[in-house]
Write an enzyme that holds these catalytic residues in place. Structure first.
Site, PDB file in Angstrom:
ATOM      1  N   HIS A   1       0.783  -1.231   0.000  1.00  0.00           N
ATOM      2  CA  HIS A   1       0.000   0.000   0.000  1.00  0.00           C
ATOM      3  C   HIS A   1       0.813   1.278   0.000  1.00  0.00           C
ATOM      4  O   HIS A   1       0.241   2.374  -0.028  1.00  0.00           O
ATOM      5  CB  HIS A   1      -0.939   0.031   1.205  1.00  0.00           C
ATOM      6  CG  HIS A   1      -2.120  -0.881   1.067  1.00  0.00           C
ATOM      7  ND1 HIS A   1      -3.308  -0.473   0.529  1.00  0.00           N
ATOM      8  CD2 HIS A   1      -2.272  -2.184   1.369  1.00  0.00           C
ATOM      9  CE1 HIS A   1      -4.163  -1.478   0.516  1.00  0.00           C
ATOM     10  NE2 HIS A   1      -3.551  -2.537   1.020  1.00  0.00           N
TER      11      HIS A   1
ATOM     12  N   LYS B   1      -8.634  13.986   4.084  1.00  0.00           N
ATOM     13  CA  LYS B   1      -7.773  12.791   4.117  1.00  0.00           C
ATOM     14  C   LYS B   1      -6.895  12.947   5.354  1.00  0.00           C
ATOM     15  O   LYS B   1      -6.892  14.010   5.979  1.00  0.00           O
ATOM     16  CB  LYS B   1      -6.901  12.721   2.866  1.00  0.00           C
ATOM     17  CG  LYS B   1      -6.180  14.033   2.509  1.00  0.00           C
ATOM     18  CD  LYS B   1      -5.434  13.964   1.193  1.00  0.00           C
ATOM     19  CE  LYS B   1      -6.298  14.103  -0.023  1.00  0.00           C
ATOM     20  NZ  LYS B   1      -6.437  12.857  -0.762  1.00  0.00           N
ATOM     21  N   ARG B   2      -6.176  11.885   5.750  1.00  0.00           N
ATOM     22  CA  ARG B   2      -5.284  12.035   6.890  1.00  0.00           C
ATOM     23  C   ARG B   2      -4.307  13.181   6.642  1.00  0.00           C
ATOM     24  O   ARG B   2      -3.927  13.466   5.492  1.00  0.00           O
ATOM     25  CB  ARG B   2      -4.517  10.721   7.120  1.00  0.00           C
ATOM     26  CG  ARG B   2      -5.390   9.623   7.705  1.00  0.00           C
ATOM     27  CD  ARG B   2      -5.904  10.010   9.085  1.00  0.00           C
ATOM     28  NE  ARG B   2      -4.832   9.965  10.045  1.00  0.00           N
ATOM     29  CZ  ARG B   2      -4.675   8.992  10.960  1.00  0.00           C
ATOM     30  NH1 ARG B   2      -5.564   8.011  11.040  1.00  0.00           N
ATOM     31  NH2 ARG B   2      -3.671   9.031  11.794  1.00  0.00           N
TER      32      ARG B   2
ATOM     33  N   LYS C   1       0.904  14.353   1.634  1.00  0.00           N
ATOM     34  CA  LYS C   1      -0.378  14.707   1.009  1.00  0.00           C
ATOM     35  C   LYS C   1      -0.480  16.213   0.753  1.00  0.00           C
ATOM     36  O   LYS C   1      -1.386  16.672   0.071  1.00  0.00           O
ATOM     37  CB  LYS C   1      -1.533  14.225   1.880  1.00  0.00           C
ATOM     38  CG  LYS C   1      -1.617  12.692   1.972  1.00  0.00           C
ATOM     39  CD  LYS C   1      -2.717  12.249   2.928  1.00  0.00           C
ATOM     40  CE  LYS C   1      -2.704  10.756   3.218  1.00  0.00           C
ATOM     41  NZ  LYS C   1      -3.306   9.948   2.135  1.00  0.00           N
TER      42      LYS C   1
ATOM     43  N   THR D   1      -8.299   6.781  -2.642  1.00  0.00           N
ATOM     44  CA  THR D   1      -9.644   6.318  -2.975  1.00  0.00           C
ATOM     45  C   THR D   1     -10.638   7.466  -2.772  1.00  0.00           C
ATOM     46  O   THR D   1     -11.698   7.474  -3.396  1.00  0.00           O
ATOM     47  CB  THR D   1     -10.069   5.119  -2.106  1.00  0.00           C
ATOM     48  OG1 THR D   1      -9.711   5.390  -0.749  1.00  0.00           O
ATOM     49  CG2 THR D   1      -9.403   3.841  -2.573  1.00  0.00           C
TER      50      THR D   1
ATOM     51  N   LYS E   1     -14.087   8.820  -4.956  1.00  0.00           N
ATOM     52  CA  LYS E   1     -15.402   9.150  -4.394  1.00  0.00           C
ATOM     53  C   LYS E   1     -15.879  10.491  -4.925  1.00  0.00           C
ATOM     54  O   LYS E   1     -17.042  10.644  -5.326  1.00  0.00           O
ATOM     55  CB  LYS E   1     -15.334   9.190  -2.864  1.00  0.00           C
ATOM     56  CG  LYS E   1     -15.093   7.817  -2.247  1.00  0.00           C
ATOM     57  CD  LYS E   1     -14.666   7.876  -0.775  1.00  0.00           C
ATOM     58  CE  LYS E   1     -14.053   6.534  -0.385  1.00  0.00           C
ATOM     59  NZ  LYS E   1     -13.294   6.597   0.874  1.00  0.00           N
TER      60      LYS E   1
END
Ligand code: D6G
Length: 842
Positions: free
Chosen positions: A378, A569-570, A575, A677, A681
């Protein structure tokens, strides 16, 4: 703001929610009242909203029972190959509405509760999220369960029943504070304890080598108590099982050997043993080498493998009885999928069972093990890769360490025979890392012990082959695969955005819910004025609804005509929430500089949890809230820019935010986000994406068309080239005046006047130590955001692009992902056939 249509009135119109037949409604009302009376032991004078939620949950649950029993019976009868998805995380969220959607009960329940004078949506809000996950990895496992059941696979999810899931995030004076997630406090109507299936799990002890084999002795035994949770497929009468293990001290715990006499202390010490399933480790993409975590990893694996072997050996139903002793057929009957390396111990544990317990020769056992197991990687972030210290292993799992040594000895023999004299390669490929502290490299163990290794998006799988697992790819190229992630269209469209699902169903029918590729047909409607209007109208309704929720929650006035620009998101440096912050500040400064210009109004929302021990992530949250404090109260800016930190982002909040988004932020440094993911969405729900060529964004651009997505920034090749020549943040800082201004404001206390140096660590990192090269993408990001603004001024053009996105999102159904796992890794065939409906006992 005009009040949106009442939910009851609006949803009644929506056929994808199932028909509300009169008989159905009457039955539901009767059963609801029966549960309120017999299960909750209440009457309506004293019932709370939570009681009503539980009564409804039990009423809906009744519809699962017959299907569940029947499905599990059929597995014993038909004896298909079973798929075991082992994961330390299952981020399920709520269950009630999803169950109603999959069983076509939603409209009927809505009507029944309405007739009883209750508001179903209010009751649904009483359900706790099952927050047994951190982020994408855990939510993926949950989507996979839905798809496996919907595709008729004889599949099981196996995990841990954490008493405390991911912490609840509170924002206190702009800072994140964590609160324990006591999600089981009021009981969980969706689980069934199965104490009759309790299994022993051994820890510690030592090994004895006898002529007839090895014995692992003097162990401490903890019991694994299973809780079964039903997993209904979409309208196919199949109900699979997610089995979550809870740790239980045996009755004689600490009473037999050492603590003789100290009965009270022995009972108190049971807590220690039962701590194994107490709490989810709250790290996303980060390895923390704690003994309790290693215990959790072995606990789930050891308990699960006993179940797997039991079902393989003996399958008894009615008069039909299968007794198997020949383990060579195990790979024909069992597929084990390892969700990251967290359950990697399944490999040495299966070897231990086959060799020590079942007395198979090593070679035979190894062949079975490799054919049975498969591993999903992952992440490529080095800090996330599990590398357990040898001494920890030696104490906790001495036999498994011996087995790992033997696996490695044979593996090294093979490497050296294939690459004679290449000592460096042997060192690189070893399962045991030398150096200061010796460690077991769990990814290497998984690759060697599996027949298939997959990444989670095409670019990520390519990176695995080219970099982190290059040596393994060269040696065994046939093992390496790609399985681009997906999301379930049931929860992430039909359930969370019924308005959009209905508008689509009106044009192309309902089959897309099972076969998401059919969304392609919407390309025929991209110039259809009525369809464009309908899609835009649903988006506006969703925005209004979310705005009402935000105003209630945050006491902020939201401009519902502003662009809803969302990054959820986290919180993680890779990120790049900080890049988003730099855009916010730049936009703010531009408005201030020229307040009379026609600025595109934006409501920028950022949400996500920071791991409690991740200092920089917590500072990023503080920066976002600080920027919001300044921007949101600046009268010059007014309602043209608002910055909101979405507190306690979790599955349930995603279900509200995603349908309301205009713009989805997917802005990680190229090469760092394995798939994502959340990106999918938003796409499915008609948001446009601004993103880098990273993870699944690459494939999203392909499916939607490059014209319909805002791609900016460095590609992986550019990042690599920059790494080769060296990244110099001050170059950008000196060249780009607006970047300099933003950084100077953060550094000079513009957003933290009471504490001017509050963000010095962040500024230092960005200027001198930024692994993720935020500044390198700044200029292109800002330019790209200008294009976003320009397009938002042409609502029809915007909606057309949104339609292209919806039409292109079929690939990102987890049904597609699971079909590929099934055919290309597990060797089983998906089916849309339905199981006969059960005759529910009245
Ligand atoms: C679920 C449903 C129940 C069934 C059981 C089978 O709890 O009806 O009997 O699963 O469990 P295994 O025998 O497959 O472990």
């Amino acid at each position: 703001m005009s009040k949106p249509l009442s939910d009851h009135e609006r949803k009644k119109q929506i056929s994808v929610r199932g028909l509300a037949g009169v008989e159905n409604v009457a039955d539901l009302k009767k059963n609801f009242n029966r549960h309120l009376h017999f299960t909750l032991v209440k009457d309506r004078n004293v019932s709370t909203k939570r009681d009503y939620y539980f009564a409804l949950a039990h009423t809906v649950r009744d519809h699962l029972v017959g299907r569940w029993i029947r499905t599990q019976q059929s597995y014993y009868e038909k004896d298909p190959k079973r798929v075991y998805y082992i994961s330390l995380e299952f981020y399920m969220g709520r269950t009630l509405q999803n169950t109603m959607v999959n069983l076509a009960l939603e409209n009927a329940c809505d009507e029944a509760t309405y007739q009883l004078g209750l508001d179903m949506e209010e009751l649904q809000e009483m359900e706790e999220d099952a927050g047994l996950g951190n982020g994408g990895l855990g939510r993926l496992a949950a989507c996979f369960l839905d798809s496996m059941a919907s595709l008729g696979l004889a599949a099981y999810g196996y995990g841990i029943r954490y008493e405390f899931g991911i912490f609840n995030q509170k924002i206190d004076n702009g800072w994140q504070v964590e609160e324990a997630d006591d999600w089981l406090r009021y009981g969980n109507p969706w689980e069934k304890a199965r104490p009759e299936y309790m299994r022993p799990v051994h820890f510690y002890g030592r090994t004895e080598h006898h002529p007839d084999g090895v014995r692992w002795v003097d162990t401490q035994v903890i019991l694994a108590l299973p809780y079964d949770v039903p997993v209904p497929g979409y309208r196919n009468n199949i109900v699979n099982t997610m089995r979550l293990w809870s740790a239980k001290a045996p009755c004689d715990f600490n009473l037999k050997d050492f603590n003789v006499g100290d009965y009270i202390q022995a009972v108190l010490d049971r807590n220690q043993a039962e701590n194994i399933s107490r709490v989810l480790y709250p790290n996303d993409n980060f390895f923390e080498g704690k003994e309790l975590r290693l215990k959790q990893e072995y606990f789930v694996v050891a308990a699960t493998l006993q179940d797997i072997i039991r079902r393989f050996k003996a399958s008894k139903f009615g008069t039909r009885e299968i007794v198997r002793t020949d383990f060579s057929t195990l790979p024909d009957k069992v597929a084990i999928q390892l969700n990251d390396t967290h359950p990697a111990l399944a490999i040495p544990e299966l070897m231990r069972i086959l060799v020590d317990d079942e007395k198979l020769p090593w070679e035979k056992a190894w062949d079975i093990c490799v054919k049975t197991c498969a591993y999903t990687n992952h992440t490529v972030l080095p800090e996330a890769l599990e590398r357990w210290p040898l001494d920890l292993f030696q104490t906790l799992l001495p036999r498994h360490l011996e087995i790992i040594f033997e696996i490695n000895r044979r593996h090294m023999e093979r490497v050296s025979s294939l690459y004679p004299g290449d000592v460096d390669r042997m060192r690189r490929m070893s399962l045991i890392e030398e150096g200061g502290q010796k460690r077991v490299n769990m990814a290497h163990l998984c690759i060697v012990g599996s027949h298939a290794v997959n990444g989670v998006a095409r670019i990520h799988s390519d990176i695995l082959k080219a970099t982190v697992f290059k040596d393994f790819y060269e040696m065994d190229p046939h093992k390496f695969q790609n399985k681009t992630n997906g999301i379930t269209p049931r929860r992430w469209l039909v359930m969370c955005n019924p308005g959009l699902a209905e508008v689509i169903a009106e044009r192309i029918g309902e089959d897309f819910i099972r076969d998401l590729d059919q969304l392609q047909k919407l390309r025929n409607f991209v110039n259809d004025e009525a369809f464009i209007r309908d899609v835009a109208k649903v988006k506006q309704e969703n925005k209004l609804k979310f705005a009402v929720h935000l105003e209630e929650h945050y006491k902020v006035k939201i401009n519902p005509n502003s662009m809803f620009d969302i990054q959820v998101k986290r919180i993680h440096e890779y990120k790049r929430q900080l890049l988003n912050c730099l855009h916010i500040i730049t936009y703010y400064n531009r408005i201030k500089k020229d307040p009379n210009k026609q600025w595109t109004p934006r409501t920028i929302m950022i949400g996500g949890k920071a791991a409690p021990g991740y200092h920089t992530a917590k500072m990023i949250i503080r920066l976002i809230t600080a920027i919001g404090e300044v921007v949101n109260h600046d009268p010059v800016v007014g309602d043209r820019l608002k910055v909101i930190f979405l507190e306690n982002y979790r599955v349930t909040l995603a279900e509200k935010a995603v349908p309301a988004a205009d713009l989805s932020e997917q802005i990680s440094t190229a090469g760092t986000e394995a798939s994502g993911t959340g990106n999918m969405k938003f796409m499915l729900n008609g948001a446009l994406t601004i993103g880098t060529m990273d993870g699944a964004n690459v494939e999203m651009a392909e499916e939607a068309g490059e014209d319909n997505i805002f791609i900016f920034g460095m590609r992986v090749e550019d990042v690599d080239a920059m790494d080769a020549r060296g990244y110099n943040a001050s170059e950008y800082y000196n060249r780009l005046p607006e970047l300099k201004q933003a950084i100077d404001q953060i550094a000079g206390g513009f957003f933290s006047p009471k504490q001017p140096d509050l963000f010095k660590d962040i500024v230092n990192m960005l200027m001198h130590n930024d692994r993720f090269k935020v500044f390198a993408d700044y200029e292109d990001y800002i330019k790209c955001q200008e294009k976003v603004n320009a397009l938002y001024k042409k609502p029809k053009e915007w909606t057309k692009k949104a339609i292209y996105n919806i039409a292109g999102s079929g690939k990102f159904s987890s049904d597609r992902t699971i079909s590929q796992y099934a055919r290309e890794i597990w060797g089983v065939e998906p089916t849309l056939e339905k199981l006969a409906a059960p005759d529910d006992p009245k």
